[in-house]
Design a protein around this motif. Structure first.
Motif, PDB file in Angstrom:
ATOM      1  N   HIS A   1       0.813  -1.216   0.000  1.00 44.32           N
ATOM      2  CA  HIS A   1       0.000   0.000   0.000  1.00 44.32           C
ATOM      3  C   HIS A   1       0.848   1.268   0.000  1.00 44.32           C
ATOM      4  CE1 HIS A   1      -4.262  -1.156   0.277  1.00 44.32           C
ATOM      5  NE2 HIS A   1      -3.799  -2.289   0.780  1.00 44.32           N
ATOM      6  N   ARG A   2       2.065   1.192   0.571  1.00 47.30           N
ATOM      7  CA  ARG A   2       2.895   2.391   0.686  1.00 47.30           C
ATOM      8  C   ARG A   2       3.967   2.472  -0.395  1.00 47.30           C
ATOM      9  NH1 ARG A   2       3.905   2.448   7.273  1.00 47.30           N
ATOM     10  NH2 ARG A   2       1.729   2.791   7.865  1.00 47.30           N
ATOM     11  N   ASP A   3       3.981   1.505  -1.296  1.00 49.71           N
ATOM     12  CA  ASP A   3       4.983   1.493  -2.342  1.00 49.71           C
ATOM     13  C   ASP A   3       4.810   2.699  -3.265  1.00 49.71           C
ATOM     14  OD1 ASP A   3       7.146  -0.296  -3.514  1.00 49.71           O
ATOM     15  OD2 ASP A   3       5.895   0.068  -5.268  1.00 49.71           O
ATOM     16  N   ALA A   4       5.890   3.032  -3.996  1.00 53.42           N
ATOM     17  CA  ALA A   4       5.807   4.140  -4.955  1.00 53.42           C
ATOM     18  C   ALA A   4       4.711   3.878  -5.976  1.00 53.42           C
ATOM     19  CB  ALA A   4       7.155   4.332  -5.641  1.00 53.42           C
ATOM     20  N   THR A   5       4.505   2.621  -6.320  1.00 53.26           N
ATOM     21  CA  THR A   5       3.386   2.222  -7.172  1.00 53.26           C
ATOM     22  C   THR A   5       2.503   1.309  -6.335  1.00 53.26           C
ATOM     23  OG1 THR A   5       4.833   2.277  -9.102  1.00 53.26           O
ATOM     24  CG2 THR A   5       2.712   1.191  -9.368  1.00 53.26           C
ATOM     25  N   PRO A   6       1.546   1.869  -5.596  1.00 55.02           N
ATOM     26  CA  PRO A   6       0.777   1.066  -4.633  1.00 55.02           C
ATOM     27  C   PRO A   6       0.012  -0.067  -5.318  1.00 55.02           C
ATOM     28  CG  PRO A   6       0.407   3.424  -4.292  1.00 55.02           C
ATOM     29  CD  PRO A   6       1.121   3.284  -5.593  1.00 55.02           C
ATOM     30  N   ALA A   7      -0.142  -1.156  -4.594  1.00 54.33           N
ATOM     31  CA  ALA A   7      -0.896  -2.307  -5.076  1.00 54.33           C
ATOM     32  C   ALA A   7      -1.786  -2.804  -3.942  1.00 54.33           C
ATOM     33  CB  ALA A   7       0.059  -3.419  -5.534  1.00 54.33           C
ATOM     34  N   PRO A   8      -2.971  -3.310  -4.278  1.00 52.94           N
ATOM     35  CA  PRO A   8      -3.938  -3.683  -3.228  1.00 52.94           C
ATOM     36  C   PRO A   8      -3.616  -5.022  -2.573  1.00 52.94           C
ATOM     37  CG  PRO A   8      -4.861  -4.109  -5.396  1.00 52.94           C
ATOM     38  CD  PRO A   8      -3.533  -3.446  -5.632  1.00 52.94           C
ATOM     39  N   ALA A   9      -3.859  -5.081  -1.258  1.00 57.29           N
ATOM     40  CA  ALA A   9      -3.725  -6.322  -0.490  1.00 57.29           C
ATOM     41  C   ALA A   9      -4.916  -6.389   0.462  1.00 57.29           C
ATOM     42  CB  ALA A   9      -2.409  -6.361   0.271  1.00 57.29           C
ATOM     43  N   LEU A  10      -5.729  -7.413   0.335  1.00 57.68           N
ATOM     44  CA  LEU A  10      -6.949  -7.559   1.136  1.00 57.68           C
ATOM     45  C   LEU A  10      -6.700  -8.527   2.283  1.00 57.68           C
ATOM     46  CD1 LEU A  10      -9.965  -6.959   1.533  1.00 57.68           C
ATOM     47  CD2 LEU A  10     -10.462  -8.871  -0.006  1.00 57.68           C
ATOM     48  N   TRP A  11      -6.858  -8.022   3.518  1.00 59.10           N
ATOM     49  CA  TRP A  11      -6.589  -8.821   4.720  1.00 59.10           C
ATOM     50  C   TRP A  11      -7.816  -9.608   5.139  1.00 59.10           C
ATOM     51  CZ3 TRP A  11      -2.160  -9.718   7.385  1.00 59.10           C
ATOM     52  CH2 TRP A  11      -2.295 -10.352   8.619  1.00 59.10           C
ATOM     53  N   LEU A  12      -7.648 -10.920   5.329  1.00 60.01           N
ATOM     54  CA  LEU A  12      -8.729 -11.785   5.793  1.00 60.01           C
ATOM     55  C   LEU A  12      -8.177 -12.728   6.855  1.00 60.01           C
ATOM     56  CD1 LEU A  12     -10.154 -12.777   2.283  1.00 60.01           C
ATOM     57  CD2 LEU A  12     -11.221 -11.197   3.889  1.00 60.01           C
ATOM     58  N   ARG A  13      -9.050 -13.167   7.755  1.00 56.50           N
ATOM     59  CA  ARG A  13      -8.680 -14.159   8.765  1.00 56.50           C
ATOM     60  C   ARG A  13      -9.579 -15.383   8.617  1.00 56.50           C
ATOM     61  NH1 ARG A  13      -5.366 -12.911  13.008  1.00 56.50           N
ATOM     62  NH2 ARG A  13      -6.150 -14.802  13.977  1.00 56.50           N
ATOM     63  N   GLY A  14      -9.084 -16.494   9.141  1.00 49.04           N
ATOM     64  CA  GLY A  14      -9.905 -17.697   9.098  1.00 49.04           C
ATOM     65  C   GLY A  14     -11.235 -17.506   9.796  1.00 49.04           C
ATOM     66  N   ALA A  15     -11.262 -16.636  10.832  1.00 53.87           N
ATOM     67  CA  ALA A  15     -12.512 -16.377  11.543  1.00 53.87           C
ATOM     68  C   ALA A  15     -13.512 -15.611  10.690  1.00 53.87           C
ATOM     69  CB  ALA A  15     -12.234 -15.592  12.828  1.00 53.87           C
ATOM     70  N   ASP A  16     -13.061 -14.993   9.579  1.00 53.24           N
ATOM     71  CA  ASP A  16     -13.979 -14.285   8.684  1.00 53.24           C
ATOM     72  C   ASP A  16     -14.751 -15.244   7.789  1.00 53.24           C
ATOM     73  OD1 ASP A  16     -13.095 -11.811   9.631  1.00 53.24           O
ATOM     74  OD2 ASP A  16     -11.432 -11.753   8.196  1.00 53.24           O
ATOM     75  N   LEU A  17     -14.316 -16.494   7.719  1.00 51.96           N
ATOM     76  CA  LEU A  17     -14.982 -17.474   6.869  1.00 51.96           C
ATOM     77  C   LEU A  17     -16.251 -17.972   7.556  1.00 51.96           C
ATOM     78  CD1 LEU A  17     -11.815 -19.529   5.870  1.00 51.96           C
ATOM     79  CD2 LEU A  17     -12.799 -17.559   4.686  1.00 51.96           C
ATOM     80  N   ARG A  18     -17.181 -18.444   6.755  1.00 50.91           N
ATOM     81  CA  ARG A  18     -18.439 -18.980   7.274  1.00 50.91           C
ATOM     82  C   ARG A  18     -18.672 -20.377   6.736  1.00 50.91           C
ATOM     83  NH1 ARG A  18     -22.385 -13.651   6.626  1.00 50.91           N
ATOM     84  NH2 ARG A  18     -21.238 -12.295   8.077  1.00 50.91           N
ATOM     85  N   GLY A  19     -19.456 -21.132   7.483  1.00 48.91           N
ATOM     86  CA  GLY A  19     -19.684 -22.523   7.128  1.00 48.91           C
ATOM     87  C   GLY A  19     -20.301 -22.722   5.761  1.00 48.91           C
ATOM     88  N   GLY A  20     -21.101 -21.765   5.296  1.00 48.01           N
ATOM     89  CA  GLY A  20     -21.769 -21.915   4.012  1.00 48.01           C
ATOM     90  C   GLY A  20     -21.030 -21.323   2.838  1.00 48.01           C
ATOM     91  N   ASP A  21     -19.811 -20.823   3.028  1.00 51.29           N
ATOM     92  CA  ASP A  21     -19.057 -20.195   1.938  1.00 51.29           C
ATOM     93  C   ASP A  21     -18.734 -21.212   0.855  1.00 51.29           C
ATOM     94  OD1 ASP A  21     -19.132 -17.823   3.264  1.00 51.29           O
ATOM     95  OD2 ASP A  21     -17.030 -17.818   3.878  1.00 51.29           O
ATOM     96  N   ASP A  22     -18.877 -20.785  -0.394  1.00 46.99           N
ATOM     97  CA  ASP A  22     -18.478 -21.634  -1.521  1.00 46.99           C
ATOM     98  C   ASP A  22     -16.988 -21.515  -1.810  1.00 46.99           C
ATOM     99  OD1 ASP A  22     -20.991 -22.722  -2.030  1.00 46.99           O
ATOM    100  OD2 ASP A  22     -21.592 -20.990  -3.238  1.00 46.99           O
TER     101      ASP A  22
END
Length: 820
Positions: free
Chosen positions: A272-293
């Motif tokens: 995110h702070r690079d001269a040419t920023p690039a996206p990184a999406l943070w997720l945790r295992g706790a964000d997952l749900r039992g019904g997720d495909d």
């Protein structure tokens, strides 16, 4: 209209308006607003003014537009549409005396009456009320104003009052689109898309960066702002290669406390702070749900939460596939970071292969990449499913984090303010131990540490500190219960210490219940029973706000629908102190099929290892050695027993000194050789890397390797035990050479190469790795006095005559007669 800049001629007569389209001060307006002027006077709504000469104006008469370079106006830029066409019926807002609503009728050819002649352009025809049409008359000051999409807020076009068609003489806007005919406008559009966020149908790379940055800020792990994370050279290099390589998935594995989460977060921050920023999406295992495909479902929820917060309302379509395609289209692929997938709900863990296949397919389709930060045990179980997304069906790459290197550890100690010698042995290179010790030292300025401490003592001191801080917060005047601190009841006061003891009791009870939950976490009901959010019962000392106190101090953190300890290693350490070790070993190792009603996930090995280590600390090495021998015997009975191999290897690797367990190690080495000769599988946990990493004196390590080289098979079977000896020799040639000369007396043949023996293998290793320590090698061979040493000296005299001459010169003046 706080984003519109008025354009006047040098005499102060208004010519139109414009708006900034980037953060460099580039003003976008209609060509007619600047046509014929040699100098412009620009007036911002904040009262700032600027002038622009002809060299600051880039006229684009063929497009009906003009760009003006400005400085110091400090006006927020507007996003430009990324669509290549505007549909009929689109509702828009435009400044014509005031902000008015209109609707796009169609795109139609118009004539632009410039001072140097007429030009044919394509323009958006707008349906607007009578008052708005009157405001769009020539000379009315509306020219150059932005036409904004009513839903997205992006600029679709620029108003022109000198535009006319066969049907109408006003109500037109020039569309803002890239064109090969003008590089300046194309570059402006690219800068705008990269730096000025737009959502909905105009979602652009800047919005993707804003969304993923918001998720990282809210959901990501807290990084100490005053301590820069130490860059792990191996991890950084591998991660950089991964983002440019063909694999869609990479695993970053490591034991709790190895700095895995810190490295993931540092990667996201760097992108995110690079001269040419690039996206990184943070997720945790706790964000997952039992019904997720697939992982896309969790990504969608995270992006939508961030979008609602950033936009303070409906953010529009934030389908993660679309977000990933927008990022990839800008040459900055979306990188998803999934930390602690072990925290996923049990319902999803039960169908993880299917979820994994869907995730890999989605990654390939969308162009996104995924880095998984997990324990080694999790990756061992599921790596093959992720590997199906690799090119040609190869395995997904994996980067394993251990402790700091010596250089990294010195840098970490300097940044954390931990003096040399404050931590014992390998713990001086342990990332979490360094961090926690620095926090303890910061809380006790001037306190002297009585000699080097180990990791267990650091964890205990950290727990005491956190319980004390929670107690202080509970008794503070500005604390949750609003009570004032009594005289003498500061952090060292009697009442606070008594309360800290009660807090510690609740923390240990939380660890015990987390151990029983199977996941290592607490559900909300259990958490609130232990740490009441409201008034606390008398047994806890009364007051209120226990829940907020432990959360604010960071002892526990929310995870999914429950709570967990902030540091996984601290959690394992606490849970291990409450584990019934004998019952656990019965269930996992000695009677697994008869005793285990439900399979225990492999990543829950941590508390069992900690319980074994605690047994050695509290009751001595003899009792721990007995338990380890039991595990070794269980492994001998069943070499495929994962739990026996893992508990045995991890415990021996984590003890401060493995020398008291030399009998167990010798027995293990003998069994490894016997298994290999009997064509039985050797657990990977007992492979060459295990023996090379044991906390043993070098003499004992090479004595064990001397036995283990008899178990070496084909070189195609992976790293051999002889390779481990070679690696150790290359790393510290001078120290290792004397230990290998002791192999000269061993003439047992090597099974993989019957013509070679243990002694000749040692000769070959010493000869191959002689460079850089020739003089030391000649001395070690002379000290040995074995005929194999004399043979190697003879070879060195031919291959390295200068080294032989130096040795003769030294020995000629040596006081020892044998040397002369």
């Amino acid at each position: 209209m706080d984003q519109l800049v008025r354009i006047d001629d040098p005499d102060g007569r208004p010519r139109g308006v414009g708006f900034l389209a980037d953060h460099h001060g580039t003003l976008l307006t209609s060509h007619e607003a600047v046509d014929g002027l040699t100098r412009l006077v620009l007036c911002a709504p904040n009262g700032r003014t600027a002038t622009a000469g002809p060299d600051a104006v880039v006229p684009l008469p063929a497009l009906g537009l003009a760009l003006v370079r400005t400085e110091g106006l400090e006006v927020r830029p507007l996003p430009l549409t990324v669509r290549d066409r505007t549909d009929a019926g689109t509702y828009v807002r435009l400044p014509a005396g005031c902000w008015r609503e209109a609707r796009v009728l169609t795109t139609t050819p118009v004539t632009y009456a410039a001072r140097d002649g007429r030009r044919r352009l394509d323009a958006l025809e707008l349906a607007i009320g009578t008052a708005g049409r009157d405001a769009l008359r020539p000379g009315g000051g509306a020219t150059g104003g932005p036409v904004l999409d009513a839903r997205t807020g992006a600029v679709l076009g620029v108003l022109g009052t000198a535009l006319s068609s066969e049907r109408a003489d006003r109500g037109f806007a020039v569309p803002v689109r890239p064109t090969a005919a003008d590089s300046a406008l194309t570059a402006l559009l690219a800068r705008n898309a990269a730096t000025v966020p737009a959502y909905g149908a105009d979602l652009n790379p800047a919005a993707v960066l804003e969304l993923t940055g918001a998720v990282l800020t809210v959901d990501g792990p807290p990084l100490a702002e005053d301590v820069e994370p130490v860059e792990r050279a191996v991890a950084t290099r591998e991660l950089a290669d991964f983002t440019e390589g063909p694999h869609p998935v990479l695993a970053l594995t490591g034991a709790p406390g190895s700095g895995r989460t810190t490295q993931l977060a540092a990667l996201a921050v760097r992108r995110h702070r690079d001269a040419t920023p690039a996206p990184a999406l943070w997720l945790r295992g706790a964000d997952l749900r039992g019904g997720d495909d697939s992982l896309a479902d969790a990504a969608h929820r995270a992006l939508r939460r961030a979008g609602v917060a950033v936009r303070e309302g409906e953010p529009g379509d934030l389908d993660p596939g679309r977000v990933a395609r927008v990022a990839a289209g800008a040459g900055r692929p979306l990188l998803l970071l999934l930390d602690d997938p072990e925290e996923m709900p049990a319902a999803l863990a039960g169908r993880l292969p299917e979820w994994t296949r869907n995730t890999v397919a989605w990654l390939r389709e969308s162009g996104a990449r995924l880095v998984i930060g997990c324990r080694e045990e999790f990756w061992e179980e599921y790596a093959e499913h992720w590997g199906r997304g690799a090119p040609a069906g190869g395995p997904a790459p994996c980067v394993r984090l251990a402790g700091f290197t010596s250089r990294e550890a010195r840098l970490a100690r300097a940044r954390h303010g931990v003096p040399e010698g404050a931590l014992d042995g390998r713990d001086a290179r342990h990332p979490l131990a360094l961090r926690l010790l620095s926090e303890v030292r910061a809380a006790l300025p001037g306190a002297q540490t009585p000699g080097p401490v180990d990791r267990h003592e650091v964890l205990a001191a950290h727990l005491d500190l956190m319980c004390l801080r929670v107690a202080v917060r509970l008794t503070a005047g500005d604390g949750p219960d609003g009570t004032a601190v009594r005289p003498g009841d500061g952090p060292g006061g009697t009442a606070v210490r008594r309360l800290a003891t009660r807090v510690a009791g609740q923390v240990h009870e939380a660890a015990r219940r987390a151990l029983g939950s199977g996941t290592g976490a607490l559900d909300r009901k259990t958490f609130e029973a232990l740490f009441p959010p409201g008034p606390a019962p008398a047994r806890l000392g009364g007051g209120s706000g226990w829940a907020s106190a432990v959360l604010v101090e960071g002892l526990l953190v929310p995870t999914g629908t429950g709570y967990r300890f902030a540091h996984t290693e601290l959690s394992d350490w606490l849970q291990g102190s409450h584990l019934d070790l004998e019952a656990a070993l019965d269930v996992l190792v000695h009677r697994p099929r008869a005793a285990a009603p439900v399979a225990v996930p492999h990543h829950r090995a941590g508390p069992v290892v900690q319980a074994l280590l605690l047994l050695g600390r509290r009751r001595g090495a003899r009792l721990l050695a007995f338990r380890l021998r039991e595990l070794a015997d269980a492994l001998d009975a069943d070499p495929t027993s994962w739990w026996a191999a893992r508990l045995l290897s991890r415990t021996l690797l984590d003890v401060p000194d493995a020398a008291p367990y030399r009998e167990v190690l010798r027995h293990l080495a003998e069994r490894v050789v016997a298994w290999r000769h009997g064509r039985r599988p050797v657990p990977t946990d007992l492979g060459p890397a295990f023996w090379a990493a044991l906390p043993l004196p070098a003499a004992e390590r090479f004595a064990l390797l001397r036995e283990l080289v008899l178990a070496d098979g084909d070189t195609e079977e992976g790293e051999r035990y002889l390779d481990a000896a070679a690696r150790l020799l290359a790393a510290d040639t001078t120290a290792v050479q004397p230990h290998l000369t002791r192999w000269f007396e061993d003439e047992r043949p090597l099974p993989a190469t019957p013509d070679a023996t243990v002694a000749t293998a040692a000769q070959a290793l010493l000869h191959t790795h002689r460079h850089g320590a020739l003089d030391e090698l000649t001395e070690a061979l002379a000290d040995s006095g074995h005929r194999r040493a004399d043979e190697l000296l003879a070879v060195l005299a031919e291959d390295e005559p200068s080294a032989a001459c130096r040795a003769v010169d030294r020995w000629a003046s040596d006081e020892r007669p044998a040397r002369r």
